[in-house]
Design a protein around this motif. Structure first.
Motif, PDB file in Angstrom:
ATOM      1  N   GLY A   1       0.829  -1.193   0.000  1.00 52.15           N
ATOM      2  CA  GLY A   1       0.000   0.000   0.000  1.00 52.15           C
ATOM      3  C   GLY A   1       0.856   1.233   0.000  1.00 52.15           C
ATOM      4  O   GLY A   1       1.796   1.353  -0.748  1.00 52.15           O
ATOM      5  N   ALA A   2       0.523   2.194   0.857  1.00 52.28           N
ATOM      6  CA  ALA A   2       1.283   3.429   0.916  1.00 52.28           C
ATOM      7  C   ALA A   2       2.426   3.349   1.920  1.00 52.28           C
ATOM      8  O   ALA A   2       3.328   4.147   1.899  1.00 52.28           O
ATOM      9  CB  ALA A   2       0.365   4.593   1.287  1.00 52.28           C
ATOM     10  N   ALA A   3       2.359   2.366   2.809  1.00 54.43           N
ATOM     11  CA  ALA A   3       3.381   2.273   3.850  1.00 54.43           C
ATOM     12  C   ALA A   3       4.487   1.338   3.412  1.00 54.43           C
ATOM     13  O   ALA A   3       4.259   0.346   2.749  1.00 54.43           O
ATOM     14  CB  ALA A   3       2.750   1.746   5.149  1.00 54.43           C
ATOM     15  N   THR A   4       5.695   1.653   3.817  1.00 55.73           N
ATOM     16  CA  THR A   4       6.850   0.818   3.532  1.00 55.73           C
ATOM     17  C   THR A   4       7.268   0.131   4.817  1.00 55.73           C
ATOM     18  O   THR A   4       7.429   0.768   5.845  1.00 55.73           O
ATOM     19  CB  THR A   4       8.013   1.675   2.994  1.00 55.73           C
ATOM     20  N   HIS A   5       7.420  -1.192   4.735  1.00 56.80           N
ATOM     21  CA  HIS A   5       7.821  -1.952   5.907  1.00 56.80           C
ATOM     22  C   HIS A   5       9.308  -2.170   5.866  1.00 56.80           C
ATOM     23  O   HIS A   5       9.899  -2.336   4.812  1.00 56.80           O
ATOM     24  CB  HIS A   5       7.109  -3.312   5.934  1.00 56.80           C
ATOM     25  N   SER A   6       9.936  -2.217   7.044  1.00 53.87           N
ATOM     26  CA  SER A   6      11.355  -2.515   7.092  1.00 53.87           C
ATOM     27  C   SER A   6      11.535  -4.022   6.991  1.00 53.87           C
ATOM     28  O   SER A   6      10.586  -4.780   6.969  1.00 53.87           O
ATOM     29  CB  SER A   6      11.962  -1.973   8.381  1.00 53.87           C
ATOM     30  N   THR A   7      12.780  -4.467   6.936  1.00 56.28           N
ATOM     31  CA  THR A   7      13.053  -5.884   6.761  1.00 56.28           C
ATOM     32  C   THR A   7      12.719  -6.686   8.006  1.00 56.28           C
ATOM     33  O   THR A   7      12.578  -7.885   7.923  1.00 56.28           O
ATOM     34  CB  THR A   7      14.533  -6.102   6.402  1.00 56.28           C
ATOM     35  N   SER A   8      12.580  -6.069   9.146  1.00 60.06           N
ATOM     36  CA  SER A   8      12.226  -6.795  10.345  1.00 60.06           C
ATOM     37  C   SER A   8      11.080  -6.083  11.044  1.00 60.06           C
ATOM     38  O   SER A   8      10.928  -4.883  10.962  1.00 60.06           O
ATOM     39  CB  SER A   8      13.432  -6.900  11.275  1.00 60.06           C
ATOM     40  N   SER A   9      10.286  -6.887  11.750  1.00 57.60           N
ATOM     41  CA  SER A   9       9.114  -6.306  12.390  1.00 57.60           C
ATOM     42  C   SER A   9       9.446  -5.684  13.743  1.00 57.60           C
ATOM     43  O   SER A   9       8.701  -4.871  14.240  1.00 57.60           O
ATOM     44  CB  SER A   9       8.049  -7.381  12.565  1.00 57.60           C
ATOM     45  N   THR A  10      10.553  -6.083  14.345  1.00 54.89           N
ATOM     46  CA  THR A  10      10.922  -5.501  15.628  1.00 54.89           C
ATOM     47  C   THR A  10      12.063  -4.515  15.442  1.00 54.89           C
ATOM     48  O   THR A  10      12.737  -4.512  14.428  1.00 54.89           O
ATOM     49  CB  THR A  10      11.366  -6.609  16.611  1.00 54.89           C
ATOM     50  N   LYS A  11      12.274  -3.725  16.462  1.00 52.64           N
ATOM     51  CA  LYS A  11      13.312  -2.705  16.386  1.00 52.64           C
ATOM     52  C   LYS A  11      14.687  -3.355  16.534  1.00 52.64           C
ATOM     53  O   LYS A  11      14.895  -4.223  17.363  1.00 52.64           O
ATOM     54  CB  LYS A  11      13.082  -1.694  17.499  1.00 52.64           C
ATOM     55  N   ALA A  12      15.615  -2.929  15.722  1.00 51.61           N
ATOM     56  CA  ALA A  12      16.955  -3.511  15.725  1.00 51.61           C
ATOM     57  C   ALA A  12      17.774  -2.956  16.879  1.00 51.61           C
ATOM     58  O   ALA A  12      17.705  -1.778  17.193  1.00 51.61           O
ATOM     59  CB  ALA A  12      17.653  -3.220  14.400  1.00 51.61           C
ATOM     60  N   ASP A  13      18.559  -3.837  17.517  1.00 49.03           N
ATOM     61  CA  ASP A  13      19.441  -3.388  18.583  1.00 49.03           C
ATOM     62  C   ASP A  13      20.831  -3.114  18.010  1.00 49.03           C
ATOM     63  O   ASP A  13      21.052  -3.208  16.814  1.00 49.03           O
ATOM     64  CB  ASP A  13      19.483  -4.407  19.728  1.00 49.03           C
ATOM     65  N   TRP A  14      21.772  -2.773  18.883  1.00 51.85           N
ATOM     66  CA  TRP A  14      23.101  -2.369  18.407  1.00 51.85           C
ATOM     67  C   TRP A  14      23.839  -3.525  17.756  1.00 51.85           C
ATOM     68  O   TRP A  14      24.635  -3.320  16.843  1.00 51.85           O
ATOM     69  CB  TRP A  14      23.911  -1.756  19.541  1.00 51.85           C
ATOM     70  N   VAL A  15      23.588  -4.754  18.194  1.00 50.16           N
ATOM     71  CA  VAL A  15      24.273  -5.905  17.602  1.00 50.16           C
ATOM     72  C   VAL A  15      23.812  -6.099  16.161  1.00 50.16           C
ATOM     73  O   VAL A  15      24.613  -6.370  15.261  1.00 50.16           O
ATOM     74  CB  VAL A  15      24.018  -7.169  18.449  1.00 50.16           C
ATOM     75  N   THR A  16      22.523  -5.932  15.914  1.00 50.06           N
ATOM     76  CA  THR A  16      21.988  -6.077  14.565  1.00 50.06           C
ATOM     77  C   THR A  16      22.549  -5.001  13.648  1.00 50.06           C
ATOM     78  O   THR A  16      22.980  -5.289  12.527  1.00 50.06           O
ATOM     79  CB  THR A  16      20.453  -5.991  14.606  1.00 50.06           C
ATOM     80  N   ASN A  17      22.561  -3.766  14.108  1.00 47.28           N
ATOM     81  CA  ASN A  17      23.113  -2.684  13.287  1.00 47.28           C
ATOM     82  C   ASN A  17      24.602  -2.884  13.025  1.00 47.28           C
ATOM     83  O   ASN A  17      25.085  -2.642  11.916  1.00 47.28           O
ATOM     84  CB  ASN A  17      22.875  -1.335  13.961  1.00 47.28           C
ATOM     85  N   PHE A  18      25.327  -3.343  14.029  1.00 48.63           N
ATOM     86  CA  PHE A  18      26.751  -3.629  13.879  1.00 48.63           C
ATOM     87  C   PHE A  18      26.963  -4.741  12.846  1.00 48.63           C
ATOM     88  O   PHE A  18      27.844  -4.656  11.992  1.00 48.63           O
ATOM     89  CB  PHE A  18      27.326  -4.035  15.241  1.00 48.63           C
ATOM     90  N   GLY A  19      26.140  -5.768  12.916  1.00 50.94           N
ATOM     91  CA  GLY A  19      26.238  -6.870  11.963  1.00 50.94           C
ATOM     92  C   GLY A  19      25.922  -6.444  10.543  1.00 50.94           C
ATOM     93  O   GLY A  19      26.561  -6.906   9.594  1.00 50.94           O
TER      94      GLY A  19
END
Length: 156
Positions: free
Chosen positions: A61-79
């Motif tokens: 629709g008009a909304a764009t979803h991110s690749t994950s449904s939960t918020k990413a923590d620092w380990v995920t961003n680092f990875g």
């Protein structure tokens, strides 16, 4: 270009003309703004279309979803940042730019907060330390030598 206003009817006509001219000028400015905005955002739209074809982003629709449904923590961003760099420096050392780019995009896509977060990292570290501790050779305690004197006795 002064217009001669001689009576009330001429004044009302001039006011109506100026209001229409104002609306027309506003419409022209909005169209020019939209044209400039479209020109500046067209490369981004092109990249989004390419990404949606590859499967990196998906629109609903008009909304764009991110690749994950939960918020990413620092380990995920680092990875997400350092996994492609690690792959490029080790496994993909003498490969072309296209292969490196595709692997970087895919590795960033696979690292999401559901599969790679602090808890998963802690579990991996626990398993690694458990494996290392289990492979160490167990040292048997030294036998105590019996000299024939009981330990609780008083000897003078």
């Amino acid at each position: 270009m002064e217009t001669q206003i001689q009576n009330l009817q001429d004044l009302k006509t001039r006011i109506a003309f100026l209001e229409l001219k104002q609306l027309d000028d506003e419409l022209v400015i909005k169209q020019k703004f939209q044209s400039i905005k479209d020109t500046l955002t067209s490369p981004l739209k092109f990249l989004k279309r390419i990404g949606s074809m590859v499967g990196i982003t998906h629109n609903s629709g008009a909304a764009t979803h991110s690749t994950s449904s939960t918020k990413a923590d620092w380990v995920t961003n680092f990875g997400r940042v350092f996994l492609p760099l690690l792959l490029n420096k080790t496994l993909l050392r003498n490969r072309g730019i296209i292969v490196k780019s595709l692997v970087s995009i895919l590795s960033q896509r696979t690292v999401n907060s559901m599969s790679f977060n602090k808890n998963v990292l802690v579990n991996w570290i626990d398993k690694a330390t458990g494996f290392i501790n289990s492979t160490k050779k167990k040292v048997k305690p030294a036998k105590q030598i019996d000299y024939g004197i009981p330990p609780g006795s008083e000897t003078y």
